[in-house]
Every structure is written in C-alpha cells, then in structure tokens.
Design an enzyme around this catalytic site. Structure first.
Site, short mmCIF file in Angstrom:
data_model
loop_
_atom_site.label_atom_id
_atom_site.label_comp_id
_atom_site.label_asym_id
_atom_site.label_seq_id
_atom_site.Cartn_x
_atom_site.Cartn_y
_atom_site.Cartn_z
N SER A 1 0.84 -1.21 0.00
CA SER A 1 0.00 0.00 0.00
C SER A 1 0.87 1.25 0.00
O SER A 1 2.10 1.15 0.01
CB SER A 1 -0.92 -0.03 1.21
N SER A 2 0.25 2.40 0.02
CA SER A 2 0.95 3.70 0.00
C SER A 2 1.74 3.94 -1.28
O SER A 2 2.77 4.59 -1.25
CB SER A 2 1.90 3.85 1.20
N ASP B 1 -8.63 10.14 0.20
CA ASP B 1 -8.46 10.19 -1.26
C ASP B 1 -9.53 11.04 -1.94
O ASP B 1 -9.28 11.64 -2.99
CB ASP B 1 -8.47 8.77 -1.85
N CYS C 1 -11.74 25.69 13.48
CA CYS C 1 -12.62 24.83 14.27
C CYS C 1 -12.15 24.83 15.74
O CYS C 1 -12.38 25.81 16.44
CB CYS C 1 -12.66 23.44 13.66
N LEU C 2 -11.48 23.79 16.18
CA LEU C 2 -10.97 23.80 17.55
C LEU C 2 -10.09 25.05 17.77
O LEU C 2 -10.11 25.65 18.85
CB LEU C 2 -10.15 22.53 17.82
N ARG D 1 -18.62 18.97 17.10
CA ARG D 1 -19.75 18.75 18.00
C ARG D 1 -20.06 19.98 18.83
O ARG D 1 -21.17 20.16 19.28
CB ARG D 1 -19.42 17.63 19.01
N HIS E 1 -14.11 24.42 8.26
CA HIS E 1 -12.78 23.96 7.81
C HIS E 1 -12.52 24.47 6.39
O HIS E 1 -12.91 23.81 5.43
CB HIS E 1 -12.73 22.43 7.81
N GLU F 1 -10.01 24.37 4.67
CA GLU F 1 -9.11 23.50 3.89
C GLU F 1 -9.88 22.50 3.01
O GLU F 1 -9.36 22.03 2.01
CB GLU F 1 -8.15 22.75 4.82
#
Ligand code: GLN
Length: 537
Positions: A15-16, A73, A377-378, A469, A512, A514
C-alpha cells in the site's frame, strides 16, 4: 458519449503507492481534455465510514459538501479536479453489508440464501453504476492491495462489470511497485509479475501498468514487464517519485499514458490543456518568496492527519508564488522561544484534551505579538477561551469538551444548543461514540466591513464545510465584542467566524476552509493568512 467508460484502478505489492494520486492525475488529464469525469473510492474495510477511526490509524477524515465522512483520497480527487463530490463517491464493505443485510431483514430477497456472489457483488455493481450514470468516465479506485481477502468481492464485481458493459467500456489499470535493490543496483520486476498473475487468476488482465519506483524505468525494464504481464510496452508507465504530487499529471503525459487510455476505451485522441496547471506546478517547485508558519498540532509525525490543510497551504503558496515552510510545533511542549521566528501561527482542528493548553498559549502569543493567527474549528474555539481567560478575565473558562462543569462554558455542545434554541436546521448524525456532529456544508453570513468580508470578496453568504460537536456559546458574544473580538460570520445564531479588530490578522473560523481548497481555486481565508504572514517581520 452514450455509454459511461469505467477505469478500474487496483494496487499491487504494497500500500501507499499513491493510487489515489494516480487516479486523481488521470482524472485531471481526462477532465482537461474535455471529458466529464468522476471518481469513486472503494474501501474494503468493515467500518461503515472512517468517521470513528483515529487519525493515526487512517489519516484525515475528509468531509464532503453533503456531510459524509470519507476517505482522504476523496480530498485528493476534489483538489485535483476542482469539483465537489458526494457521499456516493466513497463506500466501504461495512456499507455494502449493512444495506444487503437490511434488505434481507425486510424480506426483499424473497427467501433466497444471501451470498457474496451474487448479492454482495450485485450491491457493489449497483453502487458503481449509480455513480457512473452521471459522468462520461468514472475512475474507480479499489483500496488495499490485490491478494487482500477483503478485496476479493470487489475484484469479482469488476470482472463481472467488464463482461456486462463490454470490453470497450472498461479499462483496468494496475499500480504496482518496482523496487530498487541497492546491492544489485537494479530495479526488480518480479513483485509486479506476481501481482499481475494474481489479478489474472481472478479473471482481470490489466491493460496499463503504472510502475512506481525510485528511478525511471529503462526501456528494457518496461519490455520485461510488458512481456511477463501481457501488456504493450507503451502501456507500462514509469512513475518515479515526484517532487510534488501536482506534477504527476504532467509526468503521466510525458510517459504517454493517454494513448493506451484512449485506445482501450475507444475514445478520440486526448489533448488536455494543462497550461495553467503547469504554471502552478512551477510556482510550487521554484517559488520566489517564502514564509514560515508555525503549525500547532498534536499528530506531529503524521502529516496524513492534516492532509487537506497542508495541501491547502501548498495551494495558497502556489498562487502567491511563495514557499510555505511549515514548522510543526508540538502542542504538548510549547515554549515561547519556539514561536519567536515564525511569521504566522496556525491552530488546526482537533478532538480531545491532549495539548489544549499549549494551543491556548500559542494563541495568546500570536494575539499579544500581532502575529498573524488563523484558528480552524478547535483553533477558533480555543481562541475564544484564551480571550475569555486573558482579556475578559473570567474565571474557569473552557470548552465543555475539556471541562464539563467549568464555570464559564465559552464553547459548549450543540445538542444543548438545539434543545434551548429549538434550532432544527443543524444537520447532525449521531455518532456511536455519543453526541452529534455538525457535518458538511453550511451557509455563513458575513458581517459587512469585516476583514472576512474583504477576504471573501464582499460576498454576503458563503458556504464552507464543518465537522464538530461543540459551538461557541452566544451568551458571551456581547462581552467579546465589547473588547474588540468581533463575530464576523454567523448562521442561525451560531457563531461561525471571529476576528480581532485591533490585530493585523487574528481570525478564527468554525468551519474547515481546507476542505474547499483546490490547486486551481485556493481557499481565500488560507491565502490571506499566508499573505499577511509574509508581511510580518
Ligand atoms: N473538538 C471540537 C468539536 O468537536 C473541534 C472539532 C474540530 O476541530 N474539527 O467541536
């Protein structure tokens, strides 16, 4: 085109290997050649979605506009193709079984014995064709590696689809590793041969092989693979490690991948227009300016956990002709000495208490030193807590995520909010871990004359994606604004963005940004943050 063309992409050896980037790159080329392309990622694991998996386990959870928690992905696909995908563009074995078992319970199979073939494979094919209906070319990426037990039903479904849809409409691409063995000073093709043999045993013969390697493949090596794997040698594509992932489409063109794609799928010759893309890639590789951003997070070694944000910074950099140097700062060990040489501080989203006080300390430093700050966010929630503690001087301020019974719950759970305000417009899903998440795209109404308004080109309403949340507690809004911390974005009474009036760039966003940043369409808040950081001396 009357029938949809399908490209199935499988992985071999390990993988990767960058299957997701290969799929995104092929998709980008086809799209730039004028085709309507979509992508689908299949994850053979049993989880229903990656929402409950640790970022250490799985990397980032990417959120689509329609509020699905998906594989990272999907983020690559959106960033390369500059499109919005949906929850249908990613499914897992968990989802397949869930729907088959659900139908079985409802008696929809009319007393039949439920089996992997045909019931599971039919459900897989149904979902693939469902996405394929709306595009000319659908690229389907199968997660994992050929030979994995979990992947078997999917390979069988792909084999069947070729039979059903006709060989002209289905292309199989195998992404594999050609390792370099130092002592022999040679690239080795045997693992690829074995992997392709395994695929052929299942009934799939790949027509194109993308060979990932440290070095370019020689003509001889390509011919060896071609002979052993029964493909044309022009269909063996050498994919050595690229200097930036965005270079891959360009490399694929030089390797001549478009010819075998067009031939196998009976498409007209493909001439993608990659001029603008090429220019951006050049800016990524040799920018004239640079800037140093402190990235305060807790998953320091695992860049996969902050994938979209790191890519968004690359996009901003490319569009500003700037190299964005990221200095990772462990939020568990913050000392102001580490913050002194930075030109900006970024506090990304996150869950859980670890490293919270360090993030708050970094935010305080940015606020007091007029250092450009972006809290996501946070990061925004903690900027509010910091301000409440150090400017409003309120005692015992926190988010109820970290201190359930704090005296001043500056940030609190949205369930409470739904209860007290009766706001039904929040799209939530109940997580098995408890609590509800606000997920996906929401409108944000921007305050006129704010910095945010300027950043978003004076649009009154924008749409950005959420995954959280907790919410800023509107009870404190008045006290914040009195001291110059303004609410610059909101939606149905929820605080979506804040900014410090007297600071060159101190912005927090509950969404977010991004998730909507693309190479050819970078997110404006992130671009402006990088621009302002550059000005900081
Ligand atoms: N943990 C915070 C919340 O749930 C922030 C989440 C995030 O940053 N994505 O609200």
């Amino acid at each position: 085109m009357d029938t949809t063309k399908y490209i199935f992409v499988t992985g071999g050896v390990l993988s990767s290997l960058g299957k997701g980037i290969s799929c995104s790159s092929i998709g980008t080329l086809l799209q730039h050649a004028g085709l309507n392309v979509s992508l689908l990622k299949i994850d053979p694991y049993i989880n229903v979605d990656p929402g409950t998996m640790s970022p250490l386990e799985h990397g980032e959870v990417f959120v689509t506009a329609d509020g699905a928690e998906t594989d990272l992905d999907i983020g690559h696909y959106e960033r390369f193709l500059n499109v919005n995908l949906s929850r249908n563009n990613n499914f897992t074995t968990g989802q397949i079984y869930l729907s088959v078992i659900d139908k079985e319970r409802k008696g929809e199979y009319l007393g039949k014995t439920i089996q992997i073939i045909p019931h599971i494979t039919d459900e897989i094919k149904r979902r693939i064709k469902n996405v394929g209906r709306d595009c000319e070319v659908l690229i389907v990426e199968l997660g994992g590696t050929v030979g994995d037990i979990e992947g078997m039903p999917y390979l069988e479904a792909m084999r069947q689809l070729k039979h059903e849809l006709g060989a002209n409409n289905v292309l199989s691409i195998h992404v594999t590793l050609v390792p370099y063995i130092r002592v022999a000073d040679e690239l080795k093709t045997k693992p690829t041969q074995h992997s392709v043999q395994e695929l052929r045993r299942i009934g799939i013969s790949p027509q194109i092989i993308i060979a990932r390697s440290e070095f370019p493949l020689s003509k001889d090596t390509k011919e060896k693979i071609a002979l052993a794997c029964d493909v044309d040698s022009h269909s063996v594509i050498s994919a050595e490690d690229a200097s930036t992932i965005y270079k891959c489409p360009i490399n694929f063109i030089s390797e001549g991948i478009l010819d075998p794609i067009a031939k196998s799928l009976y498409l007209q010759e493909l001439y993608p227009d990659m001029q603008e893309w090429d220019l951006l890639v050049k800016k990524i590789l040799s920018p004239t300016k640079s800037v140093q951003i402190g990235f305060v997070g807790k998953y320091l070694t695992l860049k996969e956990s902050y994938k979209s944000l790191l890519e968004a910074l690359v996009h901003a950099g490319a569009n500003l002709d700037t190299k964005v140097e990221i200095i990772f700062i462990n939020s568990e060990h913050i000392e102001s000495a580490k913050l002194t040489n930075l030109q900006g501080i970024l506090v990304p989203g996150g869950f859980g208490e670890r490293g919270i006080e360090g993030k708050i300390a970094a935010i305080q430093y940015a606020r007091e030193h007029s250092l450009p700050f972006l809290g996501i966010c946070l990061g925004m929630q903690l900027a509010l807590v910091e301000f409440a503690r150090n400017v409003l001087n309120l005692p015992d301020c926190n988010s109820t995520e970290f201190s359930k019974r704090c005296q001043n719950p500056i940030v609190y759970m949205i369930e409470d909010f739904i209860d007290t305000e009766g706001n039904k417009q929040i799209r939530t899903h109940t997580s098995p871990l408890g609590g509800t998440m606000r997920l996906g795209e929401y409108e944000c109404y921007i305050k006129a004359d704010s910095k945010l308004a300027k950043i978003y080109n004076h649009q009154k309403v924008i749409k950005e994606r959420h995954r959280h949340r907790y919410e800023a507690n509107p009870k404190y809004r008045g006290s914040f604004e009195e001291k110059g911390l303004l609410v610059s974005g909101e939606c149905n009474g929820l605080i979506e963005a804040i900014e410090l009036d007297s600071h060159p760039f101190f912005i927090g966003v509950q969404f977010h940004p991004e998730f909507t940043s693309r190479l050819q369409n970078p997110n404006p808040v992130i671009v402006e943050f990088v621009k302002q950081a550059q000005r900081y001396k």
